[in-house]
Motif scaffolding. Structure first.
Motif, PDB file in Angstrom:
ATOM      1  N   ALA A 184       0.847  -1.191   0.000  1.00  0.00           N
ATOM      2  CA  ALA A 184       0.000   0.000   0.000  1.00  0.00           C
ATOM      3  C   ALA A 184       0.875   1.230   0.000  1.00  0.00           C
ATOM      4  CB  ALA A 184      -0.920   0.015   1.217  1.00  0.00           C
ATOM      5  N   ALA A 185       0.470   2.240  -0.763  1.00  0.00           N
ATOM      6  CA  ALA A 185       1.165   3.518  -0.783  1.00  0.00           C
ATOM      7  C   ALA A 185       0.125   4.611  -0.653  1.00  0.00           C
ATOM      8  CB  ALA A 185       1.968   3.679  -2.070  1.00  0.00           C
ATOM      9  N   LEU A 186       0.280   5.448   0.344  1.00  0.00           N
ATOM     10  CA  LEU A 186      -0.641   6.548   0.573  1.00  0.00           C
ATOM     11  C   LEU A 186       0.128   7.855   0.601  1.00  0.00           C
ATOM     12  CD1 LEU A 186      -1.903   3.965   2.246  1.00  0.00           C
ATOM     13  CD2 LEU A 186      -3.494   5.694   3.063  1.00  0.00           C
ATOM     14  N   ALA A 187      -0.456   8.882   0.024  1.00  0.00           N
ATOM     15  CA  ALA A 187       0.176  10.201   0.018  1.00  0.00           C
ATOM     16  C   ALA A 187      -0.888  11.268  -0.079  1.00  0.00           C
ATOM     17  CB  ALA A 187       1.168  10.324  -1.137  1.00  0.00           C
ATOM     18  N   GLY A 188      -0.558  12.448   0.415  1.00  0.00           N
ATOM     19  CA  GLY A 188      -1.471  13.563   0.341  1.00  0.00           C
ATOM     20  C   GLY A 188      -0.748  14.826  -0.070  1.00  0.00           C
ATOM     21  N   ARG A 189      -1.475  15.714  -0.727  1.00  0.00           N
ATOM     22  CA  ARG A 189      -0.925  17.017  -1.098  1.00  0.00           C
ATOM     23  C   ARG A 189      -2.016  18.057  -0.866  1.00  0.00           C
ATOM     24  NH1 ARG A 189       0.235  16.183  -6.181  1.00  0.00           N
ATOM     25  NH2 ARG A 189       2.402  15.570  -5.855  1.00  0.00           N
ATOM     26  N   GLY A 190      -1.669  19.077  -0.072  1.00  0.00           N
ATOM     27  CA  GLY A 190      -2.627  20.120   0.234  1.00  0.00           C
ATOM     28  C   GLY A 190      -1.951  21.463   0.356  1.00  0.00           C
ATOM     29  N   PRO A 191      -2.676  22.467   0.815  1.00  0.00           N
ATOM     30  CA  PRO A 191      -2.105  23.802   0.911  1.00  0.00           C
ATOM     31  C   PRO A 191      -1.032  23.939   1.978  1.00  0.00           C
ATOM     32  CG  PRO A 191      -4.331  23.738   1.826  1.00  0.00           C
ATOM     33  CD  PRO A 191      -4.108  22.432   1.154  1.00  0.00           C
ATOM     34  N   GLY A 203      -2.402  -3.730   1.787  1.00  0.00           N
ATOM     35  CA  GLY A 203      -2.304  -4.187   0.415  1.00  0.00           C
ATOM     36  C   GLY A 203      -2.442  -5.698   0.327  1.00  0.00           C
ATOM     37  N   GLY A 204      -2.126  -6.237  -0.851  1.00  0.00           N
ATOM     38  CA  GLY A 204      -2.284  -7.665  -1.064  1.00  0.00           C
ATOM     39  C   GLY A 204      -1.382  -8.502  -0.185  1.00  0.00           C
ATOM     40  N   ALA A 205      -0.106  -8.120  -0.100  1.00  0.00           N
ATOM     41  CA  ALA A 205       0.837  -8.880   0.720  1.00  0.00           C
ATOM     42  C   ALA A 205       0.445  -8.825   2.189  1.00  0.00           C
ATOM     43  CB  ALA A 205       2.254  -8.348   0.520  1.00  0.00           C
ATOM     44  N   GLY A 206       0.003  -7.643   2.637  1.00  0.00           N
ATOM     45  CA  GLY A 206      -0.414  -7.520   4.026  1.00  0.00           C
ATOM     46  C   GLY A 206      -1.634  -8.356   4.343  1.00  0.00           C
ATOM     47  N   LEU A 207      -2.595  -8.374   3.421  1.00  0.00           N
ATOM     48  CA  LEU A 207      -3.809  -9.160   3.631  1.00  0.00           C
ATOM     49  C   LEU A 207      -3.478 -10.642   3.750  1.00  0.00           C
ATOM     50  CD1 LEU A 207      -6.952  -9.197   3.712  1.00  0.00           C
ATOM     51  CD2 LEU A 207      -6.868  -9.592   1.245  1.00  0.00           C
ATOM     52  N   VAL A 208      -2.624 -11.147   2.865  1.00  0.00           N
ATOM     53  CA  VAL A 208      -2.285 -12.571   2.899  1.00  0.00           C
ATOM     54  C   VAL A 208      -1.433 -12.898   4.130  1.00  0.00           C
ATOM     55  CG1 VAL A 208      -1.126 -14.442   1.659  1.00  0.00           C
ATOM     56  CG2 VAL A 208      -2.506 -12.778   0.402  1.00  0.00           C
ATOM     57  N   SER A 209      -0.545 -12.000   4.517  1.00  0.00           N
ATOM     58  CA  SER A 209       0.242 -12.215   5.739  1.00  0.00           C
ATOM     59  C   SER A 209      -0.669 -12.370   6.949  1.00  0.00           C
ATOM     60  CB  SER A 209       1.206 -11.048   5.972  1.00  0.00           C
ATOM     61  OG  SER A 209       2.175 -10.978   4.967  1.00  0.00           O
ATOM     62  N   HIS A 246      -1.772 -14.219  -3.936  1.00  0.00           N
ATOM     63  CA  HIS A 246      -2.840 -15.062  -3.383  1.00  0.00           C
ATOM     64  C   HIS A 246      -3.962 -14.246  -2.750  1.00  0.00           C
ATOM     65  CE1 HIS A 246      -0.290 -18.370  -4.321  1.00  0.00           C
ATOM     66  NE2 HIS A 246       0.589 -18.107  -3.388  1.00  0.00           N
ATOM     67  N   ALA A 247      -3.874 -12.918  -2.814  1.00  0.00           N
ATOM     68  CA  ALA A 247      -4.920 -12.079  -2.224  1.00  0.00           C
ATOM     69  C   ALA A 247      -6.308 -12.358  -2.815  1.00  0.00           C
ATOM     70  CB  ALA A 247      -4.560 -10.611  -2.371  1.00  0.00           C
ATOM     71  N   PRO A 250     -15.084  18.695   1.213  1.00  0.00           N
ATOM     72  CA  PRO A 250     -14.847  17.261   1.122  1.00  0.00           C
ATOM     73  C   PRO A 250     -13.462  16.972   0.547  1.00  0.00           C
ATOM     74  CG  PRO A 250     -16.196  17.970  -0.720  1.00  0.00           C
ATOM     75  CD  PRO A 250     -15.985  19.189   0.140  1.00  0.00           C
ATOM     76  N   VAL A 251     -12.745  16.073   1.171  1.00  0.00           N
ATOM     77  CA  VAL A 251     -11.391  15.729   0.737  1.00  0.00           C
ATOM     78  C   VAL A 251     -11.467  14.714  -0.399  1.00  0.00           C
ATOM     79  CG1 VAL A 251      -9.186  14.741   1.437  1.00  0.00           C
ATOM     80  CG2 VAL A 251     -10.493  16.151   3.049  1.00  0.00           C
ATOM     81  N   THR A 252     -10.804  15.012  -1.503  1.00  0.00           N
ATOM     82  CA  THR A 252     -10.750  14.064  -2.610  1.00  0.00           C
ATOM     83  C   THR A 252      -9.771  12.949  -2.272  1.00  0.00           C
ATOM     84  OG1 THR A 252     -11.267  15.739  -4.267  1.00  0.00           O
ATOM     85  CG2 THR A 252     -10.168  13.742  -5.039  1.00  0.00           C
ATOM     86  N   VAL A 253     -10.266  11.729  -2.304  1.00  0.00           N
ATOM     87  CA  VAL A 253      -9.439  10.545  -2.057  1.00  0.00           C
ATOM     88  C   VAL A 253      -9.606   9.617  -3.253  1.00  0.00           C
ATOM     89  CG1 VAL A 253      -8.972   8.576  -0.560  1.00  0.00           C
ATOM     90  CG2 VAL A 253      -9.761  10.737   0.437  1.00  0.00           C
ATOM     91  N   VAL A 254      -8.540   9.411  -3.985  1.00  0.00           N
ATOM     92  CA  VAL A 254      -8.607   8.550  -5.160  1.00  0.00           C
ATOM     93  C   VAL A 254      -7.936   7.226  -4.841  1.00  0.00           C
ATOM     94  CG1 VAL A 254      -6.522   9.603  -6.151  1.00  0.00           C
ATOM     95  CG2 VAL A 254      -8.103   8.356  -7.636  1.00  0.00           C
ATOM     96  N   VAL A 255      -8.644   6.133  -5.116  1.00  0.00           N
ATOM     97  CA  VAL A 255      -8.207   4.790  -4.742  1.00  0.00           C
ATOM     98  C   VAL A 255      -8.036   3.952  -6.001  1.00  0.00           C
ATOM     99  CG1 VAL A 255      -8.721   2.739  -3.359  1.00  0.00           C
ATOM    100  CG2 VAL A 255      -9.516   4.992  -2.590  1.00  0.00           C
ATOM    101  N   GLY A 256      -6.897   3.303  -6.117  1.00  0.00           N
ATOM    102  CA  GLY A 256      -6.652   2.446  -7.267  1.00  0.00           C
ATOM    103  C   GLY A 256      -5.592   1.409  -6.951  1.00  0.00           C
ATOM    104  N   GLY A 257      -5.249   0.625  -7.954  1.00  0.00           N
ATOM    105  CA  GLY A 257      -4.245  -0.417  -7.785  1.00  0.00           C
ATOM    106  C   GLY A 257      -4.813  -1.790  -8.072  1.00  0.00           C
ATOM    107  N   GLY A 258      -3.917  -2.757  -8.174  1.00  0.00           N
ATOM    108  CA  GLY A 258      -4.302  -4.098  -8.590  1.00  0.00           C
ATOM    109  C   GLY A 258      -5.249  -4.813  -7.654  1.00  0.00           C
TER     110      GLY A 258
END
Length: 317
Positions: free
Chosen positions: A124-131, A146-152, A206-207, A247-255
């Motif tokens: 998982a990678a999370l980042a934010g950019r604001g004023p 993320g996937g590895a964390g879930l399977v662990s 294996h996730a 409202p804070v824009t949060v965009v979520v993506g990834g495999g």
């Protein structure tokens, strides 16, 4: 010739490089292996992957590094100043930026680059950019995500169930064959003995098998709920620290969340709603390279437009 902008998105499974014009004409595209300097192969191997792809994409576009107005590198493993310095010494461009790959998706949500990205793939990678500031939380994530964390965590749940310290779970029958084992005990040895070949990528593979049990196994449902609670915590922290307002824009993506109906994204939406977080929670199919290319355009002094984003999206599908 139009100005050209280059971007690289490097992760623990694959790395992409692309070159575009400010109006979204994709001039070149290349794909390679792991570009994370913290991966088992080490920093020199990651550098070889990234620089090799830079050469490949410039060749495919018929350009030299001197033709690039600005380059944006969004790389897994850029966690500390010394990591940025490693890449800055290696990259052959006059104008470029090096940031954690968590930043790559932000402009897929808002073209002005304000907001939070949650990339759920191998890890998982999370980042934010604001004023107030921009901030990558990837290196703070001590929890398995993320996937590895879930399977662990799924493996841990199996072992706790075997010890009588956790709930019974169907994972005890599903997971061992995936690791070439016939019993949980054999799986434990296979995954922990000296010389084992378990990696973040092999765990994450294996996730889907774990997530397939979400409706039939309370343990799996609990693992997903725990991950989304932790993600919501980090989203709140990023919003507050970066000075983002509702409202804070949060965009979520990834495999791990390829579709809006993906179990983990659905659970995250439910968690954020229950906690009454005021968010513009967006799911994206867009690859992180799209956001990195838009970053390159913006940092290079041009305004990324909806037309450019649309053109690049069509080419990167």
């Amino acid at each position: 010739m139009k100005d050209a902008f280059l971007a690289v998105d490097a992760g623990n499974t694959k790395t992409w490089a692309g070159v575009t014009t400010a109006d979204g004409e994709l001039l070149g595209l290349a794909r390679g292996g792991v570009g994370d300097i913290y991966a088992p192969a080490g920093p020199e191997a990651a550098k070889s992957v990234v620089l090799g792809l830079v050469g490949d994409v410039l060749d495919s576009a018929g350009l030299q590094s001197s033709d690039i107005r600005h380059a944006a590198f969004r790389l897994a493993g850029v966690d500390w100043p010394v990591d940025g310095e490693f890449w800055e010494a290696a990259l052959p461009f006059g104008s470029f930026s090096v940031k954690n790959d968590g930043f790559a998706l932000i402009r897929c949500g808002r073209l002005d680059g304000q907001g939070i990205s949650v990339v759920l793939g191998t890890g998982a990678a999370l980042a934010g950019r604001g004023p107030v500031k921009e901030w990558a939380l990837s290196w703070w994530l001590q929890h398995p995500l993320g996937g590895a964390g879930l399977v662990s965590e799924a493996l841990r749940a199996v072992y706790l169930a075997e010890l009588g310290l956790g709930e019974s779970t169907k994972l005890g029958a599903v997971l061992p064959p995936l690791f070439g084992a016939s019993t949980p005990e054999e799986m434990l040895e296979t995954t922990t003995r000296r010389g084992n070949t378990v990696s973040f990528a092999s765990l994450a593979a294996h996730a889907p098998s774990v997530l397939a049990l979400i409706d039939d196994d309370p343990v799996v449902a609990g693992l997903v709920e725990t991950q989304t609670e932790r993600l919501a915590d980090y989203i709140e922290t990023l919003a507050r620290t970066c000075g983002l307002t509702d409202p804070v824009t949060v965009v979520v993506g990834g495999g791990l969340v390829r579709e809006p109906e993906a179990p983990l994204f659905t659970a995250l939406r439910r968690t954020c709603s229950r906690r009454e977080l005021v968010l513009d929670l967006q799911h994206t199919h867009d690859p992180a390279l799209l956001g990195a290319l838009l970053d390159a355009i913006a940092e290079g002094g041009a305004d990324p437009t909806e037309i450019a984003r649309t053109r690049l999206t069509q080419k990167l599908k």
